[in-house]
Design a protein around this motif. Structure first.
Motif, mmCIF file in Angstrom:
data_model
loop_
_atom_site.group_PDB
_atom_site.id
_atom_site.type_symbol
_atom_site.label_atom_id
_atom_site.label_comp_id
_atom_site.label_asym_id
_atom_site.label_seq_id
_atom_site.Cartn_x
_atom_site.Cartn_y
_atom_site.Cartn_z
ATOM 1 N N ALA A 65 8.973 19.815 -27.163
ATOM 2 C CA ALA A 65 9.678 20.486 -26.076
ATOM 3 C C ALA A 65 8.816 20.589 -24.819
ATOM 4 O O ALA A 65 7.599 20.783 -24.898
ATOM 5 C CB ALA A 65 10.113 21.881 -26.528
ATOM 6 N N VAL A 66 9.478 20.473 -23.674
ATOM 7 C CA VAL A 66 8.850 20.612 -22.371
ATOM 8 C C VAL A 66 8.928 22.077 -21.948
ATOM 9 O O VAL A 66 9.992 22.707 -22.049
ATOM 10 C CB VAL A 66 9.568 19.734 -21.317
ATOM 11 N N ASP A 67 7.820 22.593 -21.489
ATOM 12 C CA ASP A 67 7.770 23.940 -20.922
ATOM 13 C C ASP A 67 8.596 23.937 -19.635
ATOM 14 O O ASP A 67 8.332 23.162 -18.718
ATOM 15 C CB ASP A 67 6.315 24.306 -20.624
ATOM 16 N N ARG A 68 9.615 24.769 -19.562
ATOM 17 C CA ARG A 68 10.501 24.764 -18.388
ATOM 18 C C ARG A 68 9.779 25.179 -17.109
ATOM 19 O O ARG A 68 10.269 24.917 -16.010
ATOM 20 C CB ARG A 68 11.719 25.647 -18.642
ATOM 21 N N ASN A 69 8.600 25.779 -17.213
ATOM 22 C CA ASN A 69 7.805 26.098 -16.021
ATOM 23 C C ASN A 69 7.337 24.837 -15.304
ATOM 24 O O ASN A 69 6.953 24.897 -14.136
ATOM 25 C CB ASN A 69 6.592 26.960 -16.383
ATOM 26 N N LEU A 70 7.344 23.691 -15.992
ATOM 27 C CA LEU A 70 6.947 22.421 -15.374
ATOM 28 C C LEU A 70 8.081 21.789 -14.587
ATOM 29 O O LEU A 70 7.863 20.833 -13.843
ATOM 30 C CB LEU A 70 6.479 21.434 -16.453
ATOM 31 N N ILE A 71 9.291 22.305 -14.736
ATOM 32 C CA ILE A 71 10.464 21.708 -14.103
ATOM 33 C C ILE A 71 10.667 22.360 -12.736
ATOM 34 O O ILE A 71 10.816 23.562 -12.623
ATOM 35 C CB ILE A 71 11.714 21.901 -14.994
ATOM 36 N N ARG A 72 10.681 21.529 -11.695
ATOM 37 C CA ARG A 72 10.854 22.055 -10.345
ATOM 38 C C ARG A 72 12.161 21.624 -9.706
ATOM 39 O O ARG A 72 12.531 22.111 -8.662
ATOM 40 C CB ARG A 72 9.668 21.668 -9.465
ATOM 41 N N ALA A 73 12.872 20.676 -10.337
ATOM 42 C CA ALA A 73 14.137 20.189 -9.784
ATOM 43 C C ALA A 73 15.205 20.255 -10.864
ATOM 44 O O ALA A 73 14.918 20.107 -12.039
ATOM 45 C CB ALA A 73 13.976 18.750 -9.288
ATOM 46 N N GLU A 74 16.438 20.491 -10.472
ATOM 47 C CA GLU A 74 17.539 20.599 -11.427
ATOM 48 C C GLU A 74 18.078 19.242 -11.861
ATOM 49 O O GLU A 74 18.588 19.102 -12.943
ATOM 50 C CB GLU A 74 18.681 21.447 -10.838
ATOM 51 N N SER A 75 17.976 18.228 -11.004
ATOM 52 C CA SER A 75 18.467 16.901 -11.378
ATOM 53 C C SER A 75 17.281 15.995 -11.712
ATOM 54 O O SER A 75 16.165 16.222 -11.250
ATOM 55 C CB SER A 75 19.293 16.303 -10.234
ATOM 56 N N ASP A 76 17.543 14.983 -12.511
ATOM 57 C CA ASP A 76 16.496 14.045 -12.924
ATOM 58 C C ASP A 76 15.272 14.761 -13.472
ATOM 59 O O ASP A 76 14.133 14.449 -13.131
ATOM 60 C CB ASP A 76 16.081 13.131 -11.763
ATOM 61 N N VAL A 77 15.522 15.755 -14.319
ATOM 62 C CA VAL A 77 14.454 16.614 -14.844
ATOM 63 C C VAL A 77 13.342 15.802 -15.488
ATOM 64 O O VAL A 77 12.166 15.961 -15.157
ATOM 65 C CB VAL A 77 15.037 17.636 -15.851
ATOM 66 N N ILE A 78 13.683 14.929 -16.414
ATOM 67 C CA ILE A 78 12.664 14.183 -17.145
ATOM 68 C C ILE A 78 11.913 13.246 -16.211
ATOM 69 O O ILE A 78 10.690 13.139 -16.272
ATOM 70 C CB ILE A 78 13.292 13.424 -18.332
ATOM 71 N N LYS A 79 12.631 12.575 -15.322
ATOM 72 C CA LYS A 79 11.985 11.679 -14.354
ATOM 73 C C LYS A 79 10.991 12.456 -13.496
ATOM 74 O O LYS A 79 9.874 11.998 -13.250
ATOM 75 C CB LYS A 79 13.048 11.009 -13.494
ATOM 76 N N GLN A 80 11.368 13.644 -13.064
ATOM 77 C CA GLN A 80 10.492 14.474 -12.223
ATOM 78 C C GLN A 80 9.269 14.940 -12.994
ATOM 79 O O GLN A 80 8.147 14.857 -12.502
ATOM 80 C CB GLN A 80 11.285 15.667 -11.676
ATOM 81 N N VAL A 81 9.458 15.393 -14.225
ATOM 82 C CA VAL A 81 8.323 15.859 -15.032
ATOM 83 C C VAL A 81 7.365 14.702 -15.285
ATOM 84 O O VAL A 81 6.141 14.849 -15.148
ATOM 85 C CB VAL A 81 8.801 16.497 -16.357
#
Length: 139
Positions: A65-81
Motif C-alpha cells: 500500500a501507498v501512504d496517502r500522504n505521498l499523494i498530492r494530486a487527485e488524478s493520475d495518482v500512481i503516475k504522480q507518485v
C-alpha cells in the motif's frame, strides 16, 4: 529492512509456473476495509498469497500500500507518485493477520484465472483436444 523491488512470484524450485489475473467484484467492499487497513491513510496497490510446507502448510496474505500522504494530486495518482519517486512506487508491505487469504480472494473476485504448467512444458504450446470430468460424470 533493506528496500527491494516487488516482482513476480518466486519459489526455490519452480516445478510449476504460470500467470494469474483477477477481475474484482464491483459490489465487494474495498480490500482495505475488509482486512482492517485504514483506507483514509493507505491505498492498496497489490497483494500476494504465499507460504507452504515450511509454514506448516499455512498461506499468508500480504498487501502492498501507498501512504496517502505521498499523494498530492487527485488524478493520475500512481503516475504522480512514481514520477515523484524516480519511476518507482514506494509502498509498505503489510502482513495481514487473522484472515484466511482464500476467503479474502473469493470475497473480492468477480472472475479469477490461474494457469500453472509443469516445468517440462514451459516452452511448448498446450492444445486442449478433449474434455473430461473427475470423477466421470457420464453415467
Amino acid at each position: 529492512m533493506e528496500p527491494y523491488i516487488w516482482g513476480d512470484a518466486r519459489v526455490t524450485y519452480p516445478d510449476w509456473s504460470g500467470t494469474a489475473q483477477l477481475d474484482g467484484r464491483m459490489t465487494a467492499p474495498p480490500l482495505a476495509d475488509v482486512i482492517g487497513l485504514d483506507s483514509e491513510a493507505w491505498m492498496i496497490v497489490g497483494f500476494d498469497i504465499g507460504g507452504g510446507e515450511r509454514e506448516q502448510g499455512k498461506h499468508d496474505l500480504q498487501v502492498y500500500a501507498v501512504d496517502r500522504n505521498l499523494i498530492r494530486a487527485e488524478s493520475d495518482v500512481i503516475k504522480q507518485v512514481a514520477a515523484d519517486h524516480g519511476g518507482e512506487i514506494p509502498v509498505t508491505q503489510f502482513l495481514v493477520h487473522d484472515v484466511d487469504p482464500y476467503e479474502i480472494l473469493a470475497a473480492n473476485t468477480h472472475q479469477f484465472s490461474l494457469h500453472m504448467r509443469t516445468r517440462g512444458t514451459r516452452d511448448w504450446p498446450i492444445r486442449v483436444v478433449a474434455l473430461g470430468d473427475v470423477p466421470d460424470q457420464s453415467a
